[in-house]
Each structure stands twice: as structure tokens, then as C-alpha cells.
Design an enzyme around this catalytic site. Structure first.
Site, short mmCIF file in Angstrom:
data_model
loop_
_atom_site.label_atom_id
_atom_site.label_comp_id
_atom_site.label_asym_id
_atom_site.label_seq_id
_atom_site.Cartn_x
_atom_site.Cartn_y
_atom_site.Cartn_z
N THR A 140 -2.87 -46.01 17.59
CA THR A 140 -2.94 -47.27 17.86
C THR A 140 -1.61 -47.91 18.35
O THR A 140 -0.78 -47.27 18.01
CB THR A 140 -3.49 -48.31 16.87
OG1 THR A 140 -2.44 -48.13 15.79
CG2 THR A 140 -4.83 -47.98 16.42
N THR A 198 -10.25 -38.00 13.56
CA THR A 198 -10.84 -39.19 12.90
C THR A 198 -12.13 -39.18 12.09
O THR A 198 -12.85 -38.25 12.59
CB THR A 198 -10.75 -40.39 13.96
OG1 THR A 198 -9.78 -40.40 14.79
CG2 THR A 198 -11.14 -41.63 13.32
N GLU A 199 -12.08 -39.92 11.10
CA GLU A 199 -13.13 -40.07 10.16
C GLU A 199 -13.66 -41.30 9.85
O GLU A 199 -12.76 -42.41 10.18
CB GLU A 199 -12.86 -39.29 8.97
CG GLU A 199 -12.40 -37.77 8.76
CD GLU A 199 -12.28 -37.18 7.45
OE1 GLU A 199 -12.45 -37.99 6.41
OE2 GLU A 199 -12.06 -36.02 7.54
N PRO A 200 -14.91 -41.66 9.60
CA PRO A 200 -15.30 -43.10 9.42
C PRO A 200 -14.41 -43.84 8.42
O PRO A 200 -14.27 -45.08 8.91
CB PRO A 200 -16.91 -42.65 8.91
CG PRO A 200 -17.14 -41.43 9.15
CD PRO A 200 -15.78 -40.62 9.23
N ARG A 239 -10.51 -62.61 50.16
CA ARG A 239 -11.12 -63.77 49.70
C ARG A 239 -10.26 -65.17 50.05
O ARG A 239 -9.26 -65.15 50.16
CB ARG A 239 -11.22 -63.67 47.94
CG ARG A 239 -11.73 -64.67 47.22
CD ARG A 239 -13.26 -64.54 47.44
NE ARG A 239 -13.97 -65.67 46.62
CZ ARG A 239 -15.35 -65.93 46.55
NH1 ARG A 239 -15.96 -65.06 47.41
NH2 ARG A 239 -15.67 -66.75 45.82
N GLY A 274 -8.65 -43.49 10.78
CA GLY A 274 -7.97 -42.82 11.92
C GLY A 274 -6.45 -42.57 11.91
O GLY A 274 -5.67 -41.52 11.92
N GLU A 286 -5.79 -42.12 20.40
CA GLU A 286 -4.49 -41.30 20.09
C GLU A 286 -3.42 -42.20 19.47
O GLU A 286 -2.31 -41.79 20.07
CB GLU A 286 -4.22 -40.51 21.52
CG GLU A 286 -5.51 -39.58 21.80
CD GLU A 286 -5.01 -38.49 22.85
OE1 GLU A 286 -3.88 -38.15 22.79
OE2 GLU A 286 -6.18 -37.87 23.63
C1 LIG Z 1 -13.90 -44.09 22.68
C2 LIG Z 1 -12.92 -43.41 21.25
C3 LIG Z 1 -12.63 -41.93 21.50
C4 LIG Z 1 -12.10 -41.47 20.44
N1 LIG Z 1 -11.72 -39.69 20.92
C5 LIG Z 1 -11.28 -39.40 19.59
C6 LIG Z 1 -11.32 -37.96 19.61
O1 LIG Z 1 -11.54 -37.33 20.29
N2 LIG Z 1 -10.83 -37.23 18.24
C7 LIG Z 1 -10.49 -38.05 17.28
O2 LIG Z 1 -10.09 -37.35 16.31
N3 LIG Z 1 -10.33 -39.37 17.42
C8 LIG Z 1 -10.75 -40.03 18.45
N4 LIG Z 1 -10.89 -41.53 18.30
C9 LIG Z 1 -10.52 -42.14 17.26
C10 LIG Z 1 -9.10 -43.08 17.47
O3 LIG Z 1 -8.08 -42.06 17.84
C11 LIG Z 1 -8.91 -43.97 16.29
O4 LIG Z 1 -9.94 -44.94 16.44
C12 LIG Z 1 -7.55 -44.52 16.17
O5 LIG Z 1 -6.58 -43.47 15.72
C13 LIG Z 1 -7.70 -45.58 15.10
O6 LIG Z 1 -8.18 -45.19 13.79
P1 LIG Z 1 -9.25 -46.13 13.24
O7 LIG Z 1 -10.27 -46.42 14.15
O8 LIG Z 1 -9.71 -45.50 12.00
O9 LIG Z 1 -8.54 -47.61 12.75
P2 LIG Z 1 -7.73 -47.78 11.42
O10 LIG Z 1 -6.99 -46.60 11.23
O11 LIG Z 1 -8.68 -48.11 10.54
O12 LIG Z 1 -6.93 -49.00 11.99
C14 LIG Z 1 -7.22 -50.31 11.76
C15 LIG Z 1 -6.33 -51.27 12.27
O13 LIG Z 1 -5.18 -51.25 11.13
C16 LIG Z 1 -4.06 -50.92 11.79
N5 LIG Z 1 -2.93 -50.07 11.12
C17 LIG Z 1 -3.62 -49.05 10.34
N6 LIG Z 1 -2.50 -48.74 9.65
C18 LIG Z 1 -1.41 -49.69 9.82
C19 LIG Z 1 -0.11 -49.72 9.25
N7 LIG Z 1 0.47 -48.72 8.76
N8 LIG Z 1 0.51 -50.82 9.75
C20 LIG Z 1 0.06 -51.74 10.57
N9 LIG Z 1 -1.12 -51.78 11.28
C21 LIG Z 1 -2.17 -50.52 10.78
C22 LIG Z 1 -4.36 -50.24 13.23
O14 LIG Z 1 -3.29 -50.05 14.20
C23 LIG Z 1 -5.75 -50.94 13.47
O15 LIG Z 1 -5.32 -52.03 14.34
C24 LIG Z 1 -11.55 -41.84 19.50
C25 LIG Z 1 -11.95 -43.62 19.48
C26 LIG Z 1 -12.59 -43.93 20.33
C27 LIG Z 1 -12.84 -45.45 20.29
#
Ligand SMILES: Cc1cc2nc3c(=O)[nH]c(=O)nc-3n(C[C@H](O)[C@H](O)[C@H](O)COP(=O)(O)OP(=O)(O)OC[C@H]3O[C@@H](n4cnc5c(N)ncnc54)[C@H](O)[C@@H]3O)c2cc1C
Length: 384
Positions: free
Chosen positions: A368, A127-129, A271, A132, A366
Site C-alpha cells: 500500500t 497475502t492472507e485474509p 465536446r 497483507g 504490491e
Molecule cells: C485485486 C487484487 C490483487 C491482488 N493480487 C495479489 C497477489 O497476486 N498476491 C498476493 O500475495 N497479494 C495480492 N493482493 C493483496 C495485496 O497485496 C494486499 O491487499 C495489500 O498488500 C494490502 O494488504 P491488506 O489488504 O491485508 O491490508 P492490511 O495490511 O490489512 O492494511 C489495511 C490498511 O492499514 C494500513 N497499514 C497497515 N500497516 C500499517 C502501518 N504499519 N502503518 C500505517 N498503515 C498501515 C494499510 O496501508 C492499509 O491502508 C491483491 C489485492 C487485490 C485487491
């Protein structure tokens, strides 16, 4: 013939981990959680029990079990606490497993002994900022320079990446393009490599006793032999890593859902309100019955996905379904458990408050829930 019973060995493992969770994790984890502190001693005990080696063969120092054994351990840990469960899940499934699956003999010999023993932790940076879910949009780059890779970019939310025992982070990076298509590769970056900066821990809503960091790479140089597997195959590698990981996260979710049932059964029998135990009111009984039903269905779902995986049958759809169903069950059960506990459900002294905070990430990490639905729809032949 369908048989969902555990074998004697599986039942022994389940009971051993359940006892460890009850006696060693439950009494102290709340304090680590409140301080947002990584529980090194608990993780070291998990290592001594062999939990980090569960799905690996004995030749690489493992316990000779399989991925389902890991799932059983994750379920029992998460029944008590999800921070330690995700530390194990990420260490095994995202840290060590890609090296075991795709690494060369030299890479396995260098990294697996410590990772499989649990003396060291591995992490996986996908994942990148900037995103993901759309993992193909990776912006991090790795440029070949003689016998080295020069890595530039940033990774977000990476589990286990900044502990004192973290040894290696495998990151995905664009290593070129073929016919205008990005080639993504996976490259191992040892902890402490110059140019590799680990930021301070995020302040999180849940999983507070686990380690999650942002990582940045500025002209970070690693040897060419740190490429994991074949150049340009990084995307395919992490897709298969995540398919397996989803079954593990489903098991972890079932554990949290079961923990909610356990806590509510106890509390409803103690309770009192309006002169009766609250467990005598049908409204409470029905809530607990629904919680148990969701947990049961979710458990069957991950058992099926795991059994297909172990038989080497396609399991992408089943893994996505298991993750979707189980994370929903965890979230719904955590909400209902908090309701049953009333005001105490909102207090940190009871585990249900922790379960409530820990449940939400299960619908995000892993892949959404939306990504799971996309995978299921694709598997059914639906295309956008
Ligand atoms: C505590 C924690 C631990 C983590 N550990 C790891 C790790 O070890 N390694 C790693 O690589 N990552 C890790 N992650 C990242 C995690 O896998 C991502 O946050 C996740 O995959 C979602 O990516 P994003 O946050 O960039 O959301 P985005 O991809 O920006 O998505 C934002 C929203 O849009 C929705 N969305 C996106 N595309 C679509 C589409 N085509 N259709 C409908 N809806 C869509 C998503 O479902 C979400 O609701 C971790 C995250 C957290 C919070």
C-alpha cells in the site's frame, strides 16, 4: 550523462505493444470487463507476441530483453486497459520471475518453458485474509513429512491463481522457527493438487477482466523438491520480488495516467458547452496540463528506479518512490478525467470510467501507499 531517450529496440517494442493495445485490446476489453470474464484470446495473443518472455534470457525461452522492456509493455497495455496489464505483470513478475531467480535447474526446466511462453500462468500467494502488509505474520504452515510438505492455510486476493491456464502457485508458509523467530519459506503448489482449493472469483471494484481468487490448503501434500530456493529464505525472496514488482506496478500506473490524458485530449477537442469546445476553457486546459505533468514526473521516477535495478545498484527507495508517485498520479488523473467527461465519465461505454475503477487498487496492491512511505522512511534511517 542523463539520457531518458528510448533505444531503437525499446521504441519498436513500445510502438508494437501500443498498436496491439489499440487494435486488439481496446475494441473488445470493455465487454470482458462488464462480464468480469478473463480474456483468454487476448492473453494468448500477448503470449504469441512474446510479452511473457520479455525479461528472460533466450536460454529459458525468453526474448532476451530486460525488466525495463517489461515495464514499457505494461505502460502501453495499461494506457488502454489495466486488467490485461496486471495479468501480464503478475504472470511475469510474481509467477515466473521468482522461479527464474530462486529455482533449481530442475524447477526452471519444469515450469519456465510454459510460463515464459505465456501458455501457462504462475501466481504468487503471499497475502492472507488476516493481513497483507505485515507479511511476516503469515499463518499458513508447511510441515515436513518425509519427502513431502504438508500445507495448511488460506491465501487471499491472489492474481492469476484460478484461470484455465494457471499451472502453479508459489505460496509463502511458516516452515518452523529458529530462536523463536518464524522461518518462512516459499513452496510451489501445482494447480489441481489434492487439498488445494481455488475459490470462485471475487466480485471486484476494478481489474474486472483479471483473475483474483482466495486459495485454501487443507493437508495439501507436495513433494519436498517443490521448495523454492532455500528453506527459511521465503521472506527475503518475496521482499526482493516485491521491490522489482513495484517498478512494474509504477509503469502500469503511468500507463493508466497516460491513458487518461489521451482520452481527455480527444474529448476536450470534441465536446461543446456554452458554444465552445470544452478544451478552450482554461479550467479544462489546466486540469489536462496537471495530468500530463503528473504522468511525466511519474514516468521519470520509474525509469530511474528501473535503470538502477538494471545496473545492479540498490533501488529499494527508488522503487517505493516510483510506486507511490505513479499510483498517486493514476488516481488523480482518473478522478480528473472522469470530471472532464462529465456524465459520460460515469458511463461504462467510455474507458475513463474503467480507468476510475482500476486506479484505486494501484495504491493498495504490491504494498500500500502507507507501506511505500514506511520503506522510504526506513531507507532514510528513520525507525519507529
Ligand atoms: C485485486 C487484487 C490483487 C491482488 N493480487 C495479489 C497477489 O497476486 N498476491 C498476493 O500475495 N497479494 C495480492 N493482493 C493483496 C495485496 O497485496 C494486499 O491487499 C495489500 O498488500 C494490502 O494488504 P491488506 O489488504 O491485508 O491490508 P492490511 O495490511 O490489512 O492494511 C489495511 C490498511 O492499514 C494500513 N497499514 C497497515 N500497516 C500499517 C502501518 N504499519 N502503518 C500505517 N498503515 C498501515 C494499510 O496501508 C492499509 O491502508 C491483491 C489485492 C487485490 C485487491
Amino acid at each position: 550523462m542523463i539520457d531518458c531517450r528510448l533505444s531503437e529496440d525499446q521504441e519498436t517494442l513500445r510502438k508494437t505493444v501500443a498498436e496491439f493495445a489499440r487494435e486488439e485490446v481496446a475494441p473488445t476489453i470493455g465487454e470482458f470487463y462488464e462480464r468480469a470474464e478473463f480474456p483468454y484470446e487476448i492473453v494468448a495473443k500477448m503470449a504469441r507476441m512474446g510479452l511473457f518472455g520479455l525479461p528472460f534470457p533466450e536460454e529459458v525461452g525468453g526474448m532476451g530483453g530486460d525488466y525495463f522492456a517489461l515495464c514499457l509493455a505494461l505502460e502501453e497495455l495499461a494506457r488502454v486497459d489495466s486488467s490485461v496489464a496486471i495479468t501480464l505483470e503478475a504472470g511475469v513478475s510474481l509467477g515466473a520471475m521468482p522461479i527464474f531467480r530462486f529455482g533449481t535447474d530442475e524447477q526452471r526446466a519444469r515450469w519456465l518453458p510454459d510460463l515464459v511462453a505465456g501458455d501457462g500462468l504462475g501466481a504468487f500467494g503471499l497475502t492472507e485474509p488476516g493481513g497483507g502488509s505485515d507479511a511476516g505474520a503469515t499463518r499458513t504452515t508447511a510441515r515436513r513429512d518425509g519427502d513431502a510438505w504438508v500445507i495448511n492455510g488460506t491465501k487471499a486476493f491472489i492474481t492469476n491463481s484460478g484461470t484455465d491456464i494457471t499451472q502453479v502457485v508459489t505460496v509463502t508458509a511458516v516452515t518452523g522457527d529458529v530462536d523463536g523467530r518464524k522461518q518462512i519459506s516459499a513452496i510451489m503448489v501445482p494447480a489441481g493438487t489434492p487439498g488445494f482449493t481455488v475459490s470462485k472469483k471475487y466480485s471486484k471494484v476494478g481489474w474486472n477482466a483479471s483473475d483474483t481468487r482466495e486459495l485454501s490448503f487443507a493437508d495439501c501434500v507436495v513433494p519436498a523438491e517443490n521448495l523454492l530456493g532455500v528453506e527459511g529464505r521465503g521472506y527475503a525472496q518475496f521482499l526482493s520480488t516485491l521491490d522489482e514488482g513495484r517498478v512494474a506496478i509504477a509503469a502500469l500506473s503511468v500507463g493508466l495516467a497516460q491513458g487518461c490524458v489521451d482520452e481527455c485530449l480527444r474529448y476536450a477537442g470534441e465536446r461543446e458547452a456554452f458554444g465552445h469546445k470544452i478544451g478552450e476553457y482554461q479550467a479544462i486546459q489546466f486540469k489536462i496540463a496537471d495530468m500530463e505533468t503528473r504522468t511525466h514526473v511519474a514516468r521519470l521516477s520509474y525509469y530511474e528506479a528501473a535503470s538502477r535495478m538494471l545496473r545492479n545498484e540498490p533501488f529499494k527507495r527508488q522503487a517505493a518512490i516510483a510506486k507511490l508517485v505513479s499510483s498517486n498520479a493514476a488516481m488523480d488523473n482518473a478522478r480528473d478525467a472522469t470530471q472532464i467527461f462529465g456524465g459520460y465519465g460515469f458511463m461504462n461505454e467510455f474507458p475513463v470510467g474503467r480507468f476510475y475503477r482500476d486506479a484505486k487498487i494501484l495504491e493498495i496492491g504490491e504494498g500500500t501507499s502507507e507501506v511505500q512511505r514506511m520503506l522510504i522512511a526506513r531507507e532514510l534511517g528513520l525507525r519507529s
